[in-house]
Design a protein around this motif. Sequence first.
Motif, PDB file in Angstrom:
ATOM      1  N   ILE A  45       0.839  -1.208   0.000  1.00 14.67           N
ATOM      2  CA  ILE A  45       0.000   0.000   0.000  1.00 14.67           C
ATOM      3  C   ILE A  45       0.864   1.244   0.000  1.00 14.67           C
ATOM      4  CG2 ILE A  45      -1.667   1.336   1.357  1.00 14.67           C
ATOM      5  CD1 ILE A  45      -2.903  -1.284   2.265  1.00 14.67           C
ATOM      6  N   SER A  46       1.893   1.252   0.845  1.00 17.24           N
ATOM      7  CA  SER A  46       2.755   2.435   0.915  1.00 17.24           C
ATOM      8  C   SER A  46       3.509   2.659  -0.393  1.00 17.24           C
ATOM      9  CB  SER A  46       3.748   2.290   2.075  1.00 17.24           C
ATOM     10  OG  SER A  46       4.640   1.203   1.853  1.00 17.24           O
ATOM     11  N   LEU A  47       3.933   1.583  -1.055  1.00 15.06           N
ATOM     12  CA  LEU A  47       4.614   1.742  -2.338  1.00 15.06           C
ATOM     13  C   LEU A  47       3.661   2.272  -3.407  1.00 15.06           C
ATOM     14  CD1 LEU A  47       6.868  -1.459  -2.550  1.00 15.06           C
ATOM     15  CD2 LEU A  47       7.609   0.894  -2.201  1.00 15.06           C
ATOM     16  N   ILE A 103       0.864   4.084  -3.104  1.00 12.17           N
ATOM     17  CA  ILE A 103       0.507   5.492  -2.890  1.00 12.17           C
ATOM     18  C   ILE A 103       1.740   6.372  -2.970  1.00 12.17           C
ATOM     19  CG2 ILE A 103      -0.509   7.128  -1.267  1.00 12.17           C
ATOM     20  CD1 ILE A 103      -2.205   4.875  -0.157  1.00 12.17           C
ATOM     21  N   GLY A 104       2.825   5.955  -2.326  1.00 15.82           N
ATOM     22  CA  GLY A 104       4.028   6.788  -2.274  1.00 15.82           C
ATOM     23  C   GLY A 104       4.656   6.999  -3.643  1.00 15.82           C
ATOM     24  N   GLY A 161      -0.694   0.371   6.503  1.00 15.20           N
ATOM     25  CA  GLY A 161      -0.211   0.738   5.168  1.00 15.20           C
ATOM     26  C   GLY A 161      -0.449   2.199   4.849  1.00 15.20           C
ATOM     27  N   LEU A 162      -1.595   2.740   5.257  1.00 12.49           N
ATOM     28  CA  LEU A 162      -1.919   4.134   4.948  1.00 12.49           C
ATOM     29  C   LEU A 162      -1.118   5.131   5.776  1.00 12.49           C
ATOM     30  CD1 LEU A 162      -5.806   3.950   4.532  1.00 12.49           C
ATOM     31  CD2 LEU A 162      -4.066   4.107   2.748  1.00 12.49           C
ATOM     32  N   TRP A 217       3.115   5.704   3.681  1.00 12.92           N
ATOM     33  CA  TRP A 217       3.409   6.051   2.294  1.00 12.92           C
ATOM     34  C   TRP A 217       4.249   7.319   2.167  1.00 12.92           C
ATOM     35  CZ3 TRP A 217       1.770  10.745   0.458  1.00 12.92           C
ATOM     36  CH2 TRP A 217       0.767  11.396   1.183  1.00 12.92           C
ATOM     37  N   VAL A 269       7.985   6.804   1.395  1.00 11.35           N
ATOM     38  CA  VAL A 269       8.227   6.435   0.004  1.00 11.35           C
ATOM     39  C   VAL A 269       8.066   7.641  -0.903  1.00 11.35           C
ATOM     40  CG1 VAL A 269       7.517   4.894  -1.866  1.00 11.35           C
ATOM     41  CG2 VAL A 269       7.415   4.102   0.501  1.00 11.35           C
ATOM     42  N   ALA A 270       7.024   8.434  -0.674  1.00 15.58           N
ATOM     43  CA  ALA A 270       6.753   9.581  -1.536  1.00 15.58           C
ATOM     44  C   ALA A 270       7.886  10.600  -1.489  1.00 15.58           C
ATOM     45  CB  ALA A 270       5.434  10.236  -1.128  1.00 15.58           C
ATOM     46  N   ASN A 303      10.484  -0.171   5.823  1.00 15.54           N
ATOM     47  CA  ASN A 303       9.066  -0.044   6.151  1.00 15.54           C
ATOM     48  C   ASN A 303       8.477  -1.361   6.630  1.00 15.54           C
ATOM     49  OD1 ASN A 303       8.998   2.657   5.579  1.00 15.54           O
ATOM     50  ND2 ASN A 303       7.943   2.460   3.624  1.00 15.54           N
TER      51      ASN A 303
END
Length: 394
Positions: free
Chosen positions: A199-201, A203-204, A258-259, A262, A265-266, A315
């Motif tokens: 999820i983080s990947l 969105i990020g 996960g939310l 992100w 990553v971003a 992460n």
Amino acid sequence: MAAPVATVPVPAPVRTPSYYVRQRLLANGPAMAGLAFIALCSLVALLGYLVLPDATPNANNGFVQLQKQPPGTTVTILRVPLMDSSARQPVSVFDRWLSGTPARFEELAISGYRISGDTLVAQPFQAKGALAEPVRRYALARITGRTAPAAEQKSLLEADHIEQRTYWLGTDKAGRDELSRLLLGTRISLGIGLVAVLISLAIGITVGAVAGYAGGWLDSLLLGLMTVVWSIPGIMLVIAISLAFGSKGVWTSFVAVGLTMWVDVARVVRGQMLSLREKTFVEAGRVLGLPTWRLLTWHLLPNLFGPLIVIATSNFAAAILLEAGLSFLGLGVQPPAPSWGLMVKEGYDLLGTRAGLWLTLMPSVAISLLVLSFNLLGNGLRDAYDPKTPLTNA
């Protein structure tokens, strides 16, 4: 005298960058040890109920008489078939692998038994300091499922309905096998880490790539959003997300963790994109008329593979720690699911008793080893992707 033959130097073999990355990683002992432990935990998580001593759903088969028994306890178990017809339905291998095998027997921990005519008289197991329980009486025909002479009934009983069971890591406050719950907890910890990283990947990478490549007011807007989310404590975000979903549980914890991750990553993707968008190959792509999405997905994002792998492992470890902390506080995985954080909480509540130490220590050690393994692997990947790191195995 013959003229000397000129020797032509043999050119060095052409190696791809990935070859040197692998060689640097293989030469890093701590990183490989971490990878081996992660692989072992992943294998246990994948096999799940197929390798557990207690294969009931959530490894939740407990005995009142066996509460808080020390590691290495061996007891005699009497297995009485359940009368419910649903308990006798066959379970497919896939269902057993996914959710376990429902109990088919009423199990009783006993300290001894005798046969009196056509009746089995069993003495329940008695822990130190516990009140003695009255003896249990069962018709032999009900247990073995057939009528036969006493000698044959005894053989059937001992072969199929009496077993010696060893609790290698003891039992918890509900009399459940601590080893089974500890092994099953790897599925929840690694599952939450995997879903949180994916999820983080997703969105990020999307937010960071758009912000870094577009620039201007859109970059400022998305950077402000990242800053706001970054300033909110992770636990507060998880609480807010749980309230928004209106529930607490395994899947809510997956999404909530996960939310909250992100932004890391971003920020990395945005920084890398700001430096890459001015490169010559990007200008050449624009001149050739390549669409923006093709430049991003086929030419820019592949150059971020190394940093993304490193931050994903970091992460992963952070997600496992966050889930354990949330479960310890009662905000994550709910009973009877065997989360390591929840197991630490159950042991913590018993500190000061004889069982409190090992019930707290074992899941704590499991969390520490898994997080340490991901950190070691992340450090090894960071060094492996750094061209300045010396290559010992060419």
